[in-house]
Design a protein around this motif. Structure first.
Motif, PDB file in Angstrom:
ATOM      1  N   MET A   9       0.987  -1.034  -0.266  1.00 48.43           N
ATOM      2  CA  MET A   9       0.122   0.089  -0.129  1.00 48.43           C
ATOM      3  C   MET A   9       0.981   1.335   0.264  1.00 48.43           C
ATOM      4  SD  MET A   9      -2.671   1.158   2.648  1.00 48.43           S
ATOM      5  CE  MET A   9      -3.487   0.004   2.403  1.00 48.43           C
ATOM      6  N   SER A  10       0.487   2.345  -0.765  1.00 47.37           N
ATOM      7  CA  SER A  10       1.177   3.813  -1.267  1.00 47.37           C
ATOM      8  C   SER A  10       1.092   4.200   0.343  1.00 47.37           C
ATOM      9  CB  SER A  10       1.023   3.919  -2.014  1.00 47.37           C
ATOM     10  OG  SER A  10      -0.088   4.666  -1.575  1.00 47.37           O
ATOM     11  N   ALA A  11       2.239   5.388   0.518  1.00 43.16           N
ATOM     12  CA  ALA A  11       1.815   6.390   2.281  1.00 43.16           C
ATOM     13  C   ALA A  11       1.056   6.628   2.288  1.00 43.16           C
ATOM     14  CB  ALA A  11       3.170   6.912   1.807  1.00 43.16           C
ATOM     15  N   PRO A  12       0.402   7.684   0.851  1.00 43.74           N
ATOM     16  CA  PRO A  12      -0.355   8.612   0.856  1.00 43.74           C
ATOM     17  C   PRO A  12      -2.214   7.599   0.806  1.00 43.74           C
ATOM     18  CG  PRO A  12       0.725   8.837  -1.559  1.00 43.74           C
ATOM     19  CD  PRO A  12       1.316   7.628  -0.457  1.00 43.74           C
ATOM     20  N   ALA A  13      -2.009   6.312   0.519  1.00 47.43           N
ATOM     21  CA  ALA A  13      -3.317   5.621   0.834  1.00 47.43           C
ATOM     22  C   ALA A  13      -3.589   5.392   2.484  1.00 47.43           C
ATOM     23  CB  ALA A  13      -3.199   4.190   0.026  1.00 47.43           C
ATOM     24  N   ALA A  14      -2.006   4.731   2.909  1.00 49.03           N
ATOM     25  CA  ALA A  14      -2.106   4.396   4.111  1.00 49.03           C
ATOM     26  C   ALA A  14      -2.611   5.379   5.154  1.00 49.03           C
ATOM     27  CB  ALA A  14      -0.899   4.012   4.481  1.00 49.03           C
ATOM     28  N   LEU A  15      -2.054   6.896   4.895  1.00 47.80           N
ATOM     29  CA  LEU A  15      -2.478   7.633   5.600  1.00 47.80           C
ATOM     30  C   LEU A  15      -4.027   7.844   5.678  1.00 47.80           C
ATOM     31  CD1 LEU A  15      -1.855  10.135   7.264  1.00 47.80           C
ATOM     32  CD2 LEU A  15      -1.181  11.364   5.383  1.00 47.80           C
ATOM     33  N   GLN A  16      -4.513   8.098   4.533  1.00 44.84           N
ATOM     34  CA  GLN A  16      -5.877   7.477   3.473  1.00 44.84           C
ATOM     35  C   GLN A  16      -6.670   6.532   4.612  1.00 44.84           C
ATOM     36  OE1 GLN A  16      -7.504  10.744   2.113  1.00 44.84           O
ATOM     37  NE2 GLN A  16      -9.096  10.006   3.355  1.00 44.84           N
ATOM     38  N   ARG A  17      -5.914   6.381   4.558  1.00 50.22           N
ATOM     39  CA  ARG A  17      -6.904   4.570   5.673  1.00 50.22           C
ATOM     40  C   ARG A  17      -7.190   5.246   6.518  1.00 50.22           C
ATOM     41  NH1 ARG A  17      -5.455  -1.225   4.550  1.00 50.22           N
ATOM     42  NH2 ARG A  17      -6.734  -0.976   6.489  1.00 50.22           N
ATOM     43  N   ARG A  18      -6.187   5.814   7.533  1.00 47.02           N
ATOM     44  CA  ARG A  18      -5.584   6.088   8.785  1.00 47.02           C
ATOM     45  C   ARG A  18      -6.780   7.354   8.926  1.00 47.02           C
ATOM     46  NH1 ARG A  18       0.930   6.076  11.418  1.00 47.02           N
ATOM     47  NH2 ARG A  18       1.195   4.636  10.116  1.00 47.02           N
ATOM     48  N   ARG A  19      -6.595   8.390   8.228  1.00 47.66           N
ATOM     49  CA  ARG A  19      -7.638   9.236   8.352  1.00 47.66           C
ATOM     50  C   ARG A  19      -9.424   8.968   7.872  1.00 47.66           C
ATOM     51  NH1 ARG A  19      -4.743  13.699   4.484  1.00 47.66           N
ATOM     52  NH2 ARG A  19      -2.465  14.140   6.142  1.00 47.66           N
ATOM     53  N   ASP A  20      -9.706   8.187   7.284  1.00 45.47           N
ATOM     54  CA  ASP A  20     -10.761   7.164   7.478  1.00 45.47           C
ATOM     55  C   ASP A  20     -11.443   6.617   9.141  1.00 45.47           C
ATOM     56  OD1 ASP A  20     -11.185   8.857   4.991  1.00 45.47           O
ATOM     57  OD2 ASP A  20     -10.686   7.151   3.923  1.00 45.47           O
ATOM     58  N   TYR A  21     -10.395   6.965   9.671  1.00 44.64           N
ATOM     59  CA  TYR A  21     -11.293   5.675  10.509  1.00 44.64           C
ATOM     60  C   TYR A  21     -11.737   5.764  11.514  1.00 44.64           C
ATOM     61  CZ  TYR A  21     -11.160   3.264  15.077  1.00 44.64           C
ATOM     62  OH  TYR A  21     -11.171   2.528  16.392  1.00 44.64           O
ATOM     63  N   ALA A  22     -13.104   5.824  11.539  1.00 41.23           N
ATOM     64  CA  ALA A  22     -14.213   6.078  12.381  1.00 41.23           C
ATOM     65  C   ALA A  22     -15.517   5.846  13.381  1.00 41.23           C
ATOM     66  CB  ALA A  22     -16.029   6.703  11.524  1.00 41.23           C
ATOM     67  N   GLY A  23     -13.370   4.901  13.570  1.00 43.04           N
ATOM     68  CA  GLY A  23     -14.762   3.759  15.239  1.00 43.04           C
ATOM     69  C   GLY A  23     -14.356   5.188  16.175  1.00 43.04           C
ATOM     70  N   PRO A  24     -14.560   3.816  16.728  1.00 44.24           N
ATOM     71  CA  PRO A  24     -13.835   4.636  18.747  1.00 44.24           C
ATOM     72  C   PRO A  24     -11.956   5.593  19.029  1.00 44.24           C
ATOM     73  CG  PRO A  24     -15.094   2.575  19.559  1.00 44.24           C
ATOM     74  CD  PRO A  24     -14.635   2.337  17.346  1.00 44.24           C
ATOM     75  N   ALA A  25     -12.013   6.181  19.661  1.00 42.89           N
ATOM     76  CA  ALA A  25     -11.236   6.855  19.420  1.00 42.89           C
ATOM     77  C   ALA A  25     -10.023   5.881  20.441  1.00 42.89           C
ATOM     78  CB  ALA A  25     -10.717   7.963  20.439  1.00 42.89           C
ATOM     79  N   VAL A  42      -2.461  -1.483  14.518  1.00 43.37           N
ATOM     80  CA  VAL A  42      -3.165  -2.611  14.063  1.00 43.37           C
ATOM     81  C   VAL A  42      -4.655  -1.680  15.310  1.00 43.37           C
ATOM     82  CG1 VAL A  42      -3.985  -4.635  15.586  1.00 43.37           C
ATOM     83  CG2 VAL A  42      -2.089  -3.915  14.763  1.00 43.37           C
ATOM     84  N   SER A  43      -5.544  -1.559  14.486  1.00 39.81           N
ATOM     85  CA  SER A  43      -6.503  -0.941  14.813  1.00 39.81           C
ATOM     86  C   SER A  43      -8.520  -1.580  15.134  1.00 39.81           C
ATOM     87  CB  SER A  43      -7.015   0.705  14.248  1.00 39.81           C
ATOM     88  OG  SER A  43      -6.908   0.324  13.053  1.00 39.81           O
ATOM     89  N   GLY A  44      -9.041  -0.699  15.255  1.00 44.44           N
ATOM     90  CA  GLY A  44     -10.722  -0.754  15.391  1.00 44.44           C
ATOM     91  C   GLY A  44     -10.844  -2.685  15.766  1.00 44.44           C
ATOM     92  N   TRP A  45     -11.834  -3.173  15.125  1.00 40.45           N
ATOM     93  CA  TRP A  45     -11.789  -4.755  16.152  1.00 40.45           C
ATOM     94  C   TRP A  45     -10.858  -6.078  15.912  1.00 40.45           C
ATOM     95  CZ3 TRP A  45     -16.115  -5.444  18.096  1.00 40.45           C
ATOM     96  CH2 TRP A  45     -17.410  -5.196  18.511  1.00 40.45           C
ATOM     97  N   PRO A  46     -10.019  -5.458  15.567  1.00 43.89           N
ATOM     98  CA  PRO A  46      -8.320  -6.627  15.672  1.00 43.89           C
ATOM     99  C   PRO A  46      -7.823  -6.095  17.358  1.00 43.89           C
ATOM    100  CG  PRO A  46      -8.333  -6.829  13.804  1.00 43.89           C
ATOM    101  CD  PRO A  46      -9.625  -5.266  14.069  1.00 43.89           C
ATOM    102  N   LEU A  47      -7.766  -4.682  17.326  1.00 45.90           N
ATOM    103  CA  LEU A  47      -7.066  -3.968  18.965  1.00 45.90           C
ATOM    104  C   LEU A  47      -8.502  -4.929  19.885  1.00 45.90           C
ATOM    105  CD1 LEU A  47      -4.846  -2.393  19.554  1.00 45.90           C
ATOM    106  CD2 LEU A  47      -6.412  -0.596  18.776  1.00 45.90           C
ATOM    107  N   ALA A  48      -9.030  -4.388  19.483  1.00 41.66           N
ATOM    108  CA  ALA A  48     -10.275  -4.573  20.481  1.00 41.66           C
ATOM    109  C   ALA A  48     -10.482  -5.749  21.154  1.00 41.66           C
ATOM    110  CB  ALA A  48     -11.805  -4.275  20.139  1.00 41.66           C
ATOM    111  N   ALA A  49      -9.827  -6.838  20.179  1.00 42.35           N
ATOM    112  CA  ALA A  49     -10.427  -8.623  20.364  1.00 42.35           C
ATOM    113  C   ALA A  49      -9.120  -9.002  21.039  1.00 42.35           C
ATOM    114  CB  ALA A  49     -10.283  -9.126  19.203  1.00 42.35           C
ATOM    115  N   LEU A  50      -7.912  -8.403  20.725  1.00 39.49           N
ATOM    116  CA  LEU A  50      -6.283  -8.244  21.680  1.00 39.49           C
ATOM    117  C   LEU A  50      -6.776  -7.662  22.344  1.00 39.49           C
ATOM    118  CD1 LEU A  50      -3.461  -9.326  21.302  1.00 39.49           C
ATOM    119  CD2 LEU A  50      -3.366  -7.368  20.175  1.00 39.49           C
ATOM    120  N   ALA A  51      -6.831  -6.808  23.270  1.00 39.03           N
ATOM    121  CA  ALA A  51      -7.781  -6.665  24.160  1.00 39.03           C
ATOM    122  C   ALA A  51      -8.175  -7.096  24.876  1.00 39.03           C
ATOM    123  CB  ALA A  51      -8.053  -4.513  24.117  1.00 39.03           C
ATOM    124  N   MET A  52      -9.620  -7.430  24.926  1.00 44.84           N
ATOM    125  CA  MET A  52     -10.304  -8.277  25.272  1.00 44.84           C
ATOM    126  C   MET A  52      -9.830 -10.306  25.671  1.00 44.84           C
ATOM    127  SD  MET A  52     -13.375  -6.540  25.785  1.00 44.84           S
ATOM    128  CE  MET A  52     -13.795  -8.323  26.630  1.00 44.84           C
TER     129      MET A  52
END
Length: 400
Positions: free
Chosen positions: A1-17, A91-101
């Motif tokens: 994945m290109s750097a701009p695409a990766a940065l866009q995916r980060r900005r598009d994250y809409a889940g809990p902080a 690692v973010s979103g549901w995968p991170l939440a699952a690891l925390a659980m």
């Protein structure tokens, strides 16, 4: 994945902080569990409470500090540092939440292990560190960040120590080697990571604010110190009371003391965020020296050095990293205000009291040290918890 695409995916994250970055759930969990675990431990120690766990009170306390609190702090650090090392998405979103659980499930399983059985509790608990190691390995290998694979070796040792700990409790009724393996892995990780971040942050601050003598760059001396320290820890795990072990521990303590002095910490008193790293790391050589001395004289009990390592080095270094990373990754100024300095003071004084209590066998010192530890980590949750939970994810470069 290109750097701009990766940065866009980060900005598009809409889940809990809370689940936007690894440091958020795991630093919060570490702070909460560290305070709550000692809050449960003190009445157990004084015979005022029993828990529905298959572990003895002391084994429960040790396990939950090392494989509960420390494991959460390490997870928060690794899941935040690895994206910086590799350039990959965190690692973010549901995968991170699952690891925390999964981490939380381990705490509940150990706490209720007399009800669900020791084997089931062990399987649930061990699965967290194994899963964390697998996730970290995948990210590091995918990012071709080969130099940081050594961190995974230490994480693997910690996971193996947890297996040994559970096996000893199931077979013998109490832990021994599993305790020392975890402490050894934690101290080796602090020596490894601390040897990178302490002089680096010190150099950056001194260059900007106090020009003059700078930390000595990583050199053969540091490699020799790490080698002797690793050998000393291995010997201590295998034969803690042997005179040869004591001699190597003393040598490691002297080498680590000189290593710390080479980092110019005496020039950082004006910045508490940097100074606390030096103060926390000072407990590493202190622990080596105290445990080394315990092999030659009964006047110094091994528990004094062990608490220098655990309450001092582990407690203060993890707290220093947690506060700094939380500030940097949530867009705050890298400044230790009065509340943060009070948090540091509580854990520092609590660690010193716990070392003194080990030497003098004083119950009031144990109670006072534990109370200050609770105050320090509860203070972290109160002061930094809102930043971890409520603020929007900071996708810009963290200033840590």
């Amino acid at each position: 994945m290109s750097a701009p695409a990766a940065l866009q995916r980060r900005r598009d994250y809409a889940g809990p902080a809370l689940f936007s970055y690894g440091f958020r759930p795991f630093f919060l969990a570490a702070g909460l569990w560290s305070a709550f675990g000692i809050l449960l431990w003190l009445p157990q120690y004084f015979g005022l409470m029993t828990l529905p766990t298959a572990f003895g009170p002391l084994d429960w306390h040790i396990h939950e500090m090392l494989y509960g609190y420390v494991a959460a702090a390490i997870a928060g650090f690794l899941l935040t540092a690895i994206p910086n090392w590799t350039g990959r998405l965190p690692v973010s979103g549901w995968p991170l939440a699952a690891l925390a659980m999964l981490w939380l499930a381990g705490r509940v399983a150990i706490l209720c292990s007399s009800e669900i059985g020791g084997i089931a509790a062990a399987a649930i608990d061990v699965s967290f560190l194994v899963t964390l190691a697998a996730v970290a390995a995948r990210e590091i290998v995918a990012g071709k960040n080969w130099r940081n694979l050594r961190v995974l070796l230490v994480l693997g040792v910690l996971a193996a120590g947890n297996v040994v700990f559970h096996a000893e409790v199931l077979v013998r009724g109490s832990a021994d080697y599993g305790i020392r393996i975890a402490i050894g892995a934690a101290i080796l990780l602090i020596s490894l990571v601390g040897g990178r971040i302490v002089p680096s942050f010190t150099n950056n601050w001194l260059t900007r604010n106090n020009p003059g003598r700078l930390p000595v760059p990583f050199a053969r001396y540091d490699m020799a110190t790490m080698g002797v320290s690793a050998l000393a820890l291995v010997l201590w795990i295998a034969a803690p009371a042997h005179a040869a072990t004591g001699g190597v521990l003393l040598a490691a303590g002297i080498l680590q003391s000189v290593r710390l002095a080479r980092w110019a910490g005496d020039r950082t008193f004006a910045d508490r965020l940097v100074l606390v790293l030096h103060v926390g790391y000072a407990f590493v050589p202190l622990g080596f020296l105290l445990i080394g001395l315990s092999a030659f004289t009964a006047a110094v009990p091994p528990s004094a050095g062990i608490h220098a390592w655990t309450a001092g080095a582990v407690g203060l270094m993890t707290l220093a990293v947690m506060t700094r990373a939380t500030l940097g990754h949530t867009g705050q100024a890298l400044h230790a205000g009065p509340a943060t300095q009070a948090i540091y003071a509580c854990v520092l004084v609590g660690a010193l009291l716990r070392v003194c209590a080990a030497v003098h066998g004083s119950l009031p010192l144990i109670e006072a040290g534990g109370t200050l530890w609770i105050a320090g980590f509860a203070g972290y949750v109160v002061v930094y918890g809102p930043l971890l939970v409520r603020r929007k994810p900071a996708w810009t470069q963290a200033r840590c």
